[in-house]
Each structure stands twice: as structure tokens, then as C-alpha cells.
Design a protein around this motif. Sequence first.
Motif, PDB file in Angstrom:
ATOM      1  N   TYR A 229      27.942  35.866  40.229  1.00  0.00           N
ATOM      2  CA  TYR A 229      27.972  37.338  40.725  1.00  0.00           C
ATOM      3  C   TYR A 229      28.059  38.247  39.305  1.00  0.00           C
ATOM      4  CZ  TYR A 229      30.013  35.892  45.215  1.00  0.00           C
ATOM      5  OH  TYR A 229      30.077  35.100  46.265  1.00  0.00           O
ATOM      6  N   ALA A 230      27.437  39.357  39.495  1.00  0.00           N
ATOM      7  CA  ALA A 230      27.188  40.555  38.323  1.00  0.00           C
ATOM      8  C   ALA A 230      27.369  41.611  38.970  1.00  0.00           C
ATOM      9  CB  ALA A 230      25.648  40.299  37.537  1.00  0.00           C
ATOM     10  N   GLY A 231      27.104  42.675  38.296  1.00  0.00           N
ATOM     11  CA  GLY A 231      27.234  44.107  38.838  1.00  0.00           C
ATOM     12  C   GLY A 231      28.751  44.350  39.044  1.00  0.00           C
ATOM     13  N   ASP A 232      28.661  45.121  40.305  1.00  0.00           N
ATOM     14  CA  ASP A 232      30.047  45.815  40.522  1.00  0.00           C
ATOM     15  C   ASP A 232      31.084  44.692  40.954  1.00  0.00           C
ATOM     16  OD1 ASP A 232      29.006  48.291  40.386  1.00  0.00           O
ATOM     17  OD2 ASP A 232      28.449  48.508  42.661  1.00  0.00           O
ATOM     18  N   ILE A 233      30.747  43.444  41.532  1.00  0.00           N
ATOM     19  CA  ILE A 233      31.672  42.464  41.929  1.00  0.00           C
ATOM     20  C   ILE A 233      32.383  41.984  40.465  1.00  0.00           C
ATOM     21  CG2 ILE A 233      31.914  40.361  42.809  1.00  0.00           C
ATOM     22  CD1 ILE A 233      29.925  40.872  45.022  1.00  0.00           C
ATOM     23  N   ALA A 234      31.240  41.674  39.732  1.00  0.00           N
ATOM     24  CA  ALA A 234      31.980  40.941  38.361  1.00  0.00           C
ATOM     25  C   ALA A 234      32.810  42.117  37.605  1.00  0.00           C
ATOM     26  CB  ALA A 234      30.712  40.524  37.537  1.00  0.00           C
ATOM     27  N   HIS A 235      32.441  43.421  37.648  1.00  0.00           N
ATOM     28  CA  HIS A 235      33.217  44.237  37.057  1.00  0.00           C
ATOM     29  C   HIS A 235      34.623  44.475  37.773  1.00  0.00           C
ATOM     30  CE1 HIS A 235      30.434  46.049  33.911  1.00  0.00           C
ATOM     31  NE2 HIS A 235      29.605  45.845  34.688  1.00  0.00           N
ATOM     32  N   ASN A 236      34.465  44.481  38.955  1.00  0.00           N
ATOM     33  CA  ASN A 236      35.697  44.812  39.656  1.00  0.00           C
ATOM     34  C   ASN A 236      36.815  43.316  39.325  1.00  0.00           C
ATOM     35  OD1 ASN A 236      37.588  46.288  41.602  1.00  0.00           O
ATOM     36  ND2 ASN A 236      37.210  44.459  42.965  1.00  0.00           N
ATOM     37  N   ILE A 237      36.322  42.215  39.217  1.00  0.00           N
ATOM     38  CA  ILE A 237      37.193  41.140  38.873  1.00  0.00           C
ATOM     39  C   ILE A 237      37.768  41.335  37.814  1.00  0.00           C
ATOM     40  CG2 ILE A 237      37.180  38.530  38.468  1.00  0.00           C
ATOM     41  CD1 ILE A 237      36.502  39.168  41.244  1.00  0.00           C
ATOM     42  N   LEU A 238      37.109  41.675  36.354  1.00  0.00           N
ATOM     43  CA  LEU A 238      37.546  42.145  35.252  1.00  0.00           C
ATOM     44  C   LEU A 238      38.674  43.107  35.436  1.00  0.00           C
ATOM     45  CD1 LEU A 238      34.680  41.950  32.640  1.00  0.00           C
ATOM     46  CD2 LEU A 238      36.754  40.480  33.023  1.00  0.00           C
ATOM     47  N   LYS A 239      38.351  44.350  36.099  1.00  0.00           N
ATOM     48  CA  LYS A 239      39.147  45.329  36.221  1.00  0.00           C
ATOM     49  C   LYS A 239      40.531  44.893  37.020  1.00  0.00           C
ATOM     50  CE  LYS A 239      39.590  49.975  38.103  1.00  0.00           C
ATOM     51  NZ  LYS A 239      38.994  51.021  38.878  1.00  0.00           N
ATOM     52  N   THR A 240      40.356  44.111  37.918  1.00  0.00           N
ATOM     53  CA  THR A 240      41.744  43.843  38.783  1.00  0.00           C
ATOM     54  C   THR A 240      42.361  42.488  38.154  1.00  0.00           C
ATOM     55  OG1 THR A 240      40.678  42.482  40.259  1.00  0.00           O
ATOM     56  CG2 THR A 240      40.735  44.784  40.692  1.00  0.00           C
ATOM     57  N   LYS A 241      41.637  41.806  37.678  1.00  0.00           N
ATOM     58  CA  LYS A 241      41.928  40.119  37.174  1.00  0.00           C
ATOM     59  C   LYS A 241      42.379  39.501  38.619  1.00  0.00           C
ATOM     60  CE  LYS A 241      44.792  41.369  33.808  1.00  0.00           C
ATOM     61  NZ  LYS A 241      45.912  41.096  32.637  1.00  0.00           N
ATOM     62  N   GLN A 242      41.702  39.658  39.656  1.00  0.00           N
ATOM     63  CA  GLN A 242      42.014  38.957  40.804  1.00  0.00           C
ATOM     64  C   GLN A 242      40.656  38.153  41.039  1.00  0.00           C
ATOM     65  OE1 GLN A 242      45.114  38.622  42.291  1.00  0.00           O
ATOM     66  NE2 GLN A 242      45.778  39.934  40.369  1.00  0.00           N
ATOM     67  N   PRO A 243      40.992  36.865  41.291  1.00  0.00           N
ATOM     68  CA  PRO A 243      39.577  35.983  41.666  1.00  0.00           C
ATOM     69  C   PRO A 243      39.289  36.516  43.039  1.00  0.00           C
ATOM     70  CG  PRO A 243      41.496  34.527  40.921  1.00  0.00           C
ATOM     71  CD  PRO A 243      42.026  36.039  41.135  1.00  0.00           C
ATOM     72  N   LEU A 244      37.815  36.144  43.006  1.00  0.00           N
ATOM     73  CA  LEU A 244      37.129  36.615  44.346  1.00  0.00           C
ATOM     74  C   LEU A 244      37.524  35.661  45.476  1.00  0.00           C
ATOM     75  CD1 LEU A 244      35.112  38.589  45.441  1.00  0.00           C
ATOM     76  CD2 LEU A 244      33.357  36.720  45.032  1.00  0.00           C
ATOM     77  N   GLU A 245      37.737  36.297  46.759  1.00  0.00           N
ATOM     78  CA  GLU A 245      37.911  35.277  47.947  1.00  0.00           C
ATOM     79  C   GLU A 245      36.422  34.847  48.515  1.00  0.00           C
ATOM     80  OE1 GLU A 245      40.595  34.457  49.517  1.00  0.00           O
ATOM     81  OE2 GLU A 245      42.002  35.303  48.020  1.00  0.00           O
ATOM     82  N   VAL A 246      36.440  33.495  48.185  1.00  0.00           N
ATOM     83  CA  VAL A 246      34.787  33.008  48.143  1.00  0.00           C
ATOM     84  C   VAL A 246      34.492  32.834  49.476  1.00  0.00           C
ATOM     85  CG1 VAL A 246      34.877  32.358  45.848  1.00  0.00           C
ATOM     86  CG2 VAL A 246      35.825  30.535  47.832  1.00  0.00           C
ATOM     87  N   GLU A 247      33.129  32.765  49.830  1.00  0.00           N
ATOM     88  CA  GLU A 247      32.481  32.408  51.334  1.00  0.00           C
ATOM     89  C   GLU A 247      31.659  31.030  50.875  1.00  0.00           C
ATOM     90  OE1 GLU A 247      30.124  35.734  52.136  1.00  0.00           O
ATOM     91  OE2 GLU A 247      31.486  37.289  52.323  1.00  0.00           O
ATOM     92  N   THR A 248      31.499  30.338  52.042  1.00  0.00           N
ATOM     93  CA  THR A 248      31.050  28.988  51.892  1.00  0.00           C
ATOM     94  C   THR A 248      29.364  28.889  52.048  1.00  0.00           C
ATOM     95  OG1 THR A 248      31.836  28.451  53.859  1.00  0.00           O
ATOM     96  CG2 THR A 248      33.253  27.937  52.136  1.00  0.00           C
TER      97      THR A 248
END
Length: 348
Positions: free
Chosen positions: A54-73
Amino acid sequence: MARTKIGLLFGGCSGEHEVSINSAKAIASALAQGDNLYHYEVIPVYIAKNGIWYAGDIAHNILKTKQPLEVETNQSRWQFPPLVSEIEVWFPILHGPNGEDGTVQGLLQLMQVPYVGSGVLGSAMGIDKIAMKTAFAEAGLPQVKYMAVTRPQIWSNPCVFPKLCDEIEATLDYPCFVKPANLGSSVGIAKVRNRQELETALDNAASYDRRIIVEAGVVAREVECAVLGNDDPKASVVGEISFNSDFYDYETKYTEGLAQLHIPAQIPDAIAAKIQAMSLQAFAAVDAAGLARVDFFYIEATGEVLINEINTLPGFTATSMYPQMWAATNVPFPELVNRLIQFAIERH
């Protein structure tokens, strides 16, 4: 002047996913300080635990919150974000398997874009404790006694396992340490003091890796040295880790307050110089590049220094040992990150 676009690659498919996020957060902060802000543009690229990029807003948000993404399969792992094509230098900060073992390095090599850190060979040897120790032995670096063991020796034949344990006891005695060959951050490692603990530890380590290493225990101080550079690398001041637990396990390593860092280590100058020289030898022995942290045992009673291991992609938060040792060597964190990018470009 256009800023160089830095692909900050973090997350990953290993047990050190959260550690990677913390390291990436610190690096992104350093690249936004001082002259770095004018020279570099950070493009965060996050690899979820299921391998999707992932890039863009999702990646920026992970850096900001330091919370891993809930992944889809149901998403494809190999559809890279469009922003990837704009990246001019990669800064991978993926710890553990599928990150610092040569796999991602091979992918970045195929992209023909500079990247920070060791290449395929250095990364693979740096994470595989058996290959690493073979290289150290060839370079003449002193180390503790050890035995290499395979999963089939532990699981496949009930008649072989007792003989294997007999051989370990005769060669290494107790206490000894059982470790998966290809995992970082003390995952799967156990200190054993008797036959029952040895059997349990071997079985557990085999569940993590098909190759296992067993090392003799030693009473020693644990000291470390940071290396920076390519063909003419430099060594930092020496640091020391102290702790009250039985050994430097995962909980001790990542729980605040359980381990203390002492930089510089209070050791004789001659011992520090020896550790620095051995660090550069180890760096060359595995064909590392860019950065590495080299860990040692210092047996104070005899003055012996034994190499333990090299880590080609050490923890990189502002409080991690690697950047702290360089800060004590007059290379502050933002400048350290800048130098690593320049070394990546130079090597490419």
C-alpha cells in the motif's frame, strides 16, 4: 532543485512487523528535519502482514498511528501501488524474514533502483546464523562453540534424536542456547540447562525453521558496535546492554525498562579498539553494505572477545542501539539517515 523521492518500505510479513513500523516512523521524522527536508521527499510504502503493498493515504496513516492494517484476504499481493514507479531510492526497513533476508533486496535489485543496506548475499548471510558463523570462522573471528542441526534430525527419526542430544551434551554441555537459524529478535530462542529443556527447545525451534543452531553458553558482557559505509566502512563507539533477565529474550528486548543501554561501554580502550576492528572484519566477511550492528561477548575475566552475530538491518528508532551508537560518535540521527541514502546511491 527537485527533491529525491525516497521509498520508505516498512511493515512486512514477519513477527517484527510492529518494530518495522516504529523504525519507519523514526526515519520519516529524520527525513523531515534540517537539510533533509529540502533534499528528500518521503513516499511511505507499507507491506501488510498478508504481503499486500500500500502507498498513499493508507501508508501515511499507518506511520501516523503506528497501528498495523487490518488485512483483507481477497487482494492480489503483486499489484504494486502506482507511486512505486516514481521512487528514486528505496529505504527498506523491514526486519526479520521476508525483509532483511535477501528476498526484498532481490526484488529491489530487479527494479534497478538504489536501495539502502546490504544486497542479496549480505542480507541472506546476515540473517542465517549458520551461514554467518561459517563466514566468521573462515575470516578467523573467534566465537563460541556451536552445532548446526536440521529439522529432520529432530522430527523424522525417533532413534536419531536421543543420539543428537547426546552429541550436543558432549560437545557443548549446559547451559546452551537453541536458536532457529533464520529468525531475528530472539524469536524461538531458549536457554537450556538439562536434557528435558534441550528436547523441548529443539522441538520448538524446529517449528520455526528447518535449520537450527545450538550454541554453548558463556558468562560475558554483551557489547555491540555499529558499522556504516560500503567499501571503506567505519565503526562507531562500542555500546553495552545490561539486563536482569536470564538472557536477552524478546520480552527484555522490546519492553521498556527491562534492558539498559550504556554508550559508550565502560571497557578498556584496547578492548574497544579490538571490537571495532572485528566489527569491520565481520562486515566484510558477509559482504554487508550500508549499515550493520555487530554483537559480541566480552569475557572480562580473561579479556576474550567473541563475536556473536551481525544484524544487517538493526532496529532504527531514535532509541535503538544502532543510531544511538552513531549519535555518540558525532553522527546525529538525521545525518545518519542522509549518509545511508548517499551510500545507497554510491553503491548503485
